[in-house]
Scaffold this active site. Sequence first.
Site, mmCIF file in Angstrom:
data_model
loop_
_atom_site.group_PDB
_atom_site.id
_atom_site.type_symbol
_atom_site.label_atom_id
_atom_site.label_comp_id
_atom_site.label_asym_id
_atom_site.label_seq_id
_atom_site.Cartn_x
_atom_site.Cartn_y
_atom_site.Cartn_z
ATOM 1 N N ASP A 1 0.851 -1.177 0.000
ATOM 2 C CA ASP A 1 0.000 0.000 0.000
ATOM 3 C C ASP A 1 0.898 1.242 0.000
ATOM 4 O O ASP A 1 2.097 1.154 0.325
ATOM 5 C CB ASP A 1 -0.876 -0.042 1.262
ATOM 6 C CG ASP A 1 -1.737 1.185 1.428
ATOM 7 O OD1 ASP A 1 -2.348 1.627 0.438
ATOM 8 O OD2 ASP A 1 -1.805 1.719 2.554
ATOM 9 N N ASP B 1 -1.982 -0.829 6.119
ATOM 10 C CA ASP B 1 -2.296 -0.219 7.410
ATOM 11 C C ASP B 1 -3.784 -0.119 7.698
ATOM 12 O O ASP B 1 -4.173 0.162 8.833
ATOM 13 C CB ASP B 1 -1.693 1.190 7.494
ATOM 14 C CG ASP B 1 -2.460 2.205 6.644
ATOM 15 O OD1 ASP B 1 -2.746 1.910 5.453
ATOM 16 O OD2 ASP B 1 -2.794 3.284 7.166
ATOM 17 N N ASP C 1 -0.481 5.126 0.875
ATOM 18 C CA ASP C 1 -0.870 6.079 1.912
ATOM 19 C C ASP C 1 -0.866 5.450 3.302
ATOM 20 O O ASP C 1 -1.542 4.452 3.555
ATOM 21 C CB ASP C 1 -2.271 6.633 1.629
ATOM 22 C CG ASP C 1 -2.304 7.513 0.385
ATOM 23 O OD1 ASP C 1 -1.237 7.988 -0.027
ATOM 24 O OD2 ASP C 1 -3.400 7.725 -0.157
#
Length: 276
Positions: free
Chosen positions: A9, A217, A11
Amino acid sequence: MRTAVIFTDLDGTLLDHETYSFEQALPALELIRELDMPLVVCSSKTRKEIEWYRKKLGNSHPFVSENGGGIFVPDGYFATLERFERIAETAGDGHVMIRLGAPYRELRRAVGELGKEGFAIKGFGDMTTEEVSAITGLIGEQAAMARERDFDEPFLFSGDENSTGLLHEAIRRKGLSFTQGKFFHILGNSDKGKAVGILTELYRRKFGEITTIALGDSLNDLPMLERVDHPFLVKKPDGRHDPRIDIPRLLKAEGIGPAGWNLAITGLLEGWRKDC
């Protein structure tokens, strides 16, 4: 050393939550380059946004945009796309795209319908570039690129937990899906896990047996984390791991965003190197 493919990922994971910098992950990124391991970006960001970061990273591997909506493969990267030709098309700029996501116009129509049904929902397509910049922290061209979407509509929603559940059900009734990262997202029958599954199959044809790693996250990373051998969850800015993500083999990195990313990758790869 074993052949590994790393899915990540952006961001809040490889990129810092506020500054969008990957500086804290530079030691791990250098180690990946040294070991010549594919690093595959798998993000909610648009194609243009990801390509911008890939240039900064010096990355020439496939990537996945908009929460699994599109897989972009450099021409000739894999010997064949057998089994996926039906959903593959020329994407320009030297890439073939494997399309998994719903057309953006369908998502925009659904957002409009949800608003008429009484949900306080506002998508990126309802905002100006300046408004997107204000809520994301992206500046100028980057905010404009975030609005150029193909498969996924991020949105703001004003409602409590019960209202969010009702919104989720309303989206499902329209035959669409819902996920959450930094923002809420409405999308079709696509997710990061489906995209990672396809790329894992293609990489196995290319290299034979491989080990897969993923780092994320947020909740929208869950399908990706479920599909790999070594799933890593980095901490949120508040210093906690997302409590909604609890799967077998999950490894919780002791660091926020790119700092946790760096610790996870260097620890794993250096451990492998010692075992060789």
